[in-house]
Motif scaffolding. Structure first.
Motif, short mmCIF file in Angstrom:
data_model
loop_
_atom_site.label_atom_id
_atom_site.label_comp_id
_atom_site.label_asym_id
_atom_site.label_seq_id
_atom_site.Cartn_x
_atom_site.Cartn_y
_atom_site.Cartn_z
N HIS A 1 13.88 -3.59 58.82
CA HIS A 1 13.98 -2.29 59.49
C HIS A 1 13.16 -1.23 58.75
O HIS A 1 12.45 -0.43 59.36
CB HIS A 1 15.44 -1.86 59.60
CG HIS A 1 15.66 -0.75 60.59
ND1 HIS A 1 15.69 0.58 60.21
CD2 HIS A 1 15.81 -0.75 61.95
CE1 HIS A 1 15.87 1.34 61.29
NE2 HIS A 1 15.94 0.56 62.36
N ARG B 1 12.55 -0.91 70.63
CA ARG B 1 13.72 -1.75 70.90
C ARG B 1 14.15 -2.48 69.62
O ARG B 1 15.34 -2.57 69.31
CB ARG B 1 13.40 -2.78 72.00
CG ARG B 1 13.43 -2.19 73.41
CD ARG B 1 13.43 -3.27 74.48
NE ARG B 1 12.14 -3.96 74.54
CZ ARG B 1 11.08 -3.53 75.24
NH1 ARG B 1 11.14 -2.39 75.92
NH2 ARG B 1 9.96 -4.21 75.26
N ASP C 1 15.93 0.07 67.24
CA ASP C 1 17.09 0.81 67.72
C ASP C 1 18.37 0.07 67.33
O ASP C 1 18.65 -1.02 67.83
CB ASP C 1 17.01 0.94 69.25
CG ASP C 1 18.25 1.61 69.84
OD1 ASP C 1 19.12 2.07 69.06
OD2 ASP C 1 18.33 1.68 71.08
N PRO C 2 19.18 0.65 66.42
CA PRO C 2 20.39 -0.06 65.94
C PRO C 2 21.35 -0.41 67.07
O PRO C 2 22.13 -1.35 66.95
CB PRO C 2 21.03 0.94 64.98
CG PRO C 2 19.97 1.93 64.64
CD PRO C 2 19.02 1.97 65.81
N GLU C 3 21.28 0.33 68.19
CA GLU C 3 22.19 0.08 69.31
C GLU C 3 21.71 -1.06 70.21
O GLU C 3 22.46 -1.54 71.06
CB GLU C 3 22.33 1.36 70.17
CG GLU C 3 22.83 2.58 69.40
CD GLU C 3 24.19 2.34 68.76
OE1 GLU C 3 25.06 1.81 69.46
OE2 GLU C 3 24.35 2.65 67.56
N ASN C 4 20.44 -1.43 70.07
CA ASN C 4 19.87 -2.45 70.96
C ASN C 4 20.18 -3.84 70.41
O ASN C 4 20.05 -4.09 69.22
CB ASN C 4 18.36 -2.24 71.06
CG ASN C 4 17.73 -3.04 72.19
OD1 ASN C 4 17.89 -4.25 72.28
ND2 ASN C 4 17.01 -2.34 73.06
N GLU C 5 20.59 -4.74 71.31
CA GLU C 5 20.95 -6.08 70.82
C GLU C 5 19.74 -6.82 70.25
O GLU C 5 19.90 -7.79 69.50
CB GLU C 5 21.61 -6.91 71.92
CG GLU C 5 20.73 -7.12 73.14
CD GLU C 5 21.50 -7.74 74.31
OE1 GLU C 5 20.84 -8.29 75.20
OE2 GLU C 5 22.75 -7.65 74.31
N SER D 1 17.72 -5.45 68.16
CA SER D 1 17.38 -4.76 66.91
C SER D 1 17.27 -5.72 65.73
O SER D 1 18.09 -6.64 65.58
CB SER D 1 18.45 -3.71 66.59
OG SER D 1 18.26 -3.20 65.28
N ARG E 1 20.37 -6.32 63.78
CA ARG E 1 21.47 -7.13 64.32
C ARG E 1 21.12 -8.61 64.45
O ARG E 1 21.99 -9.42 64.77
CB ARG E 1 21.85 -6.58 65.70
CG ARG E 1 22.28 -5.11 65.63
CD ARG E 1 22.45 -4.48 66.99
NE ARG E 1 23.63 -5.00 67.69
CZ ARG E 1 24.23 -4.39 68.71
NH1 ARG E 1 23.74 -3.24 69.13
NH2 ARG E 1 25.27 -4.91 69.30
#
Length: 288
Positions: free
Chosen positions: A234, A258, A261-265, A267, A270
């Protein structure tokens, strides 16, 4: 050493450390975080690199100097490999050296470590002679590498060894099939911008009076990647996205967003399928 940025491994900045502003301090802290993540994720290769360095030493070194030590990943690898040696860590940044000193205490090597804050563009510090010098991702940051190499040659004892290490390109993280070619395109643009550019050091080393014993390429491929690799990816990719935003295609920029973005699966924070691939080139150069 091993930088998105300067990532991965040595840190020389253009600012005068005596007049470092709050922004400089923040930038040094951010760089220190990246260097620490790099060491955590790909640091194992340093043991291979120091073993290779030892194979080129004529006698066990008493004094080692780490030129542009950053947060000390190379310093500590050298201290592990050469258990009787004193290690002198030189860096321009007090932030880096403070962090290195704290880590040295927790690793039990503070007793044989000396830190020296110095701007190598202003001249070589008075540190006495050394048997082994190490410059990982730092030599290309100085204004006049040939002068610094001559200074290193003069500071080494006869029979001494200099190891120079450079990072070939930004590390890659994405698994095959995820945004194919994205990282290669980013790297190509960064290279075109002169990111982390360095020459083949052989002729420079020879001009300074060294004999180059070996040039070696080290391929790093860490998979499965450790948990810190998500944060490392990141940091590296954020830096790349910010610097290359104007040059990336809209599709590549959207893909980067994308991935970041920490909210995007999707990412990189993640994902469980990252692999860390990187290449270092090293030179072992002897002083006769």
């Amino acid at each position: 050493m091993d930088h998105a940025h300067h990532a991965a491994a040595g840190a020389h900045h253009s600012h005068d450390a005596d007049h470092a502003s709050a922004a400089d301090h923040a930038s040094d802290t951010s760089m220190a975080d990246v260097l620490d993540l790099d060491a955590e994720v790909v640091g194992a290769y340093l043991d291979e690199l120091t073993a290779w360095a030892r194979s080129h030493t004529k006698t066990a070194p008493h004094t080692i100097v780490d030129i542009g030590a950053g947060t000390g990943s190379g310093t500590f690898a050298l201290a592990r490999r050469f258990e009787a040696a004193e290690v002198i860590a030189i860096d321009q940044s007090p932030t880096m050296l403070d962090r290195l000193q704290s880590a040295a205490a927790s690793r039990g090597v503070a007793g044989r470590l000396r830190t020296v804050q110095a701007d190598l563009d202003a001249g070589w510090p008075a540190i006495g002679t050394a048997d082994l010098a190490w410059a990982a991702s730092s030599l290309h940051h100085v204004a006049d590498p040939d002068r610094v190499l001559a200074d290193v040659h003069a500071a080494l004892n006869p029979g001494g060894l200099l190891v120079v290490v450079e990072m070939d390109a930004m590390p890659r993280f994405l698994p095959e099939g995820v945004y194919p070619g994205l990282e290669q395109r980013c790297r190509a643009i960064a290279d075109g911008n002169g990111w982390n550019s360095w020459p083949n050091w052989t002729s420079h080393l020879e001009r300074a009076g060294f004999t180059v014993a070996e040039e070696q390429v080290f391929d790093i491929d860490v998979r499965p990647a450790p948990p810190a690799a998500n944060r490392y990816a990141h940091r590296v990719m954020s830096g790349m996205r910010n610097r290359l935003a104007e040059q990336l295609s809209p599709e590549d920029l959207a893909a980067m967003d994308r991935l970041l973005d920490p909210e995007n699966e999707e990412s990189v924070l993640r994902r469980g399928d990252l692999a860390v691939r990187s290449v270092r080139t090293a030179w072992a150069a002897q002083r006769s």
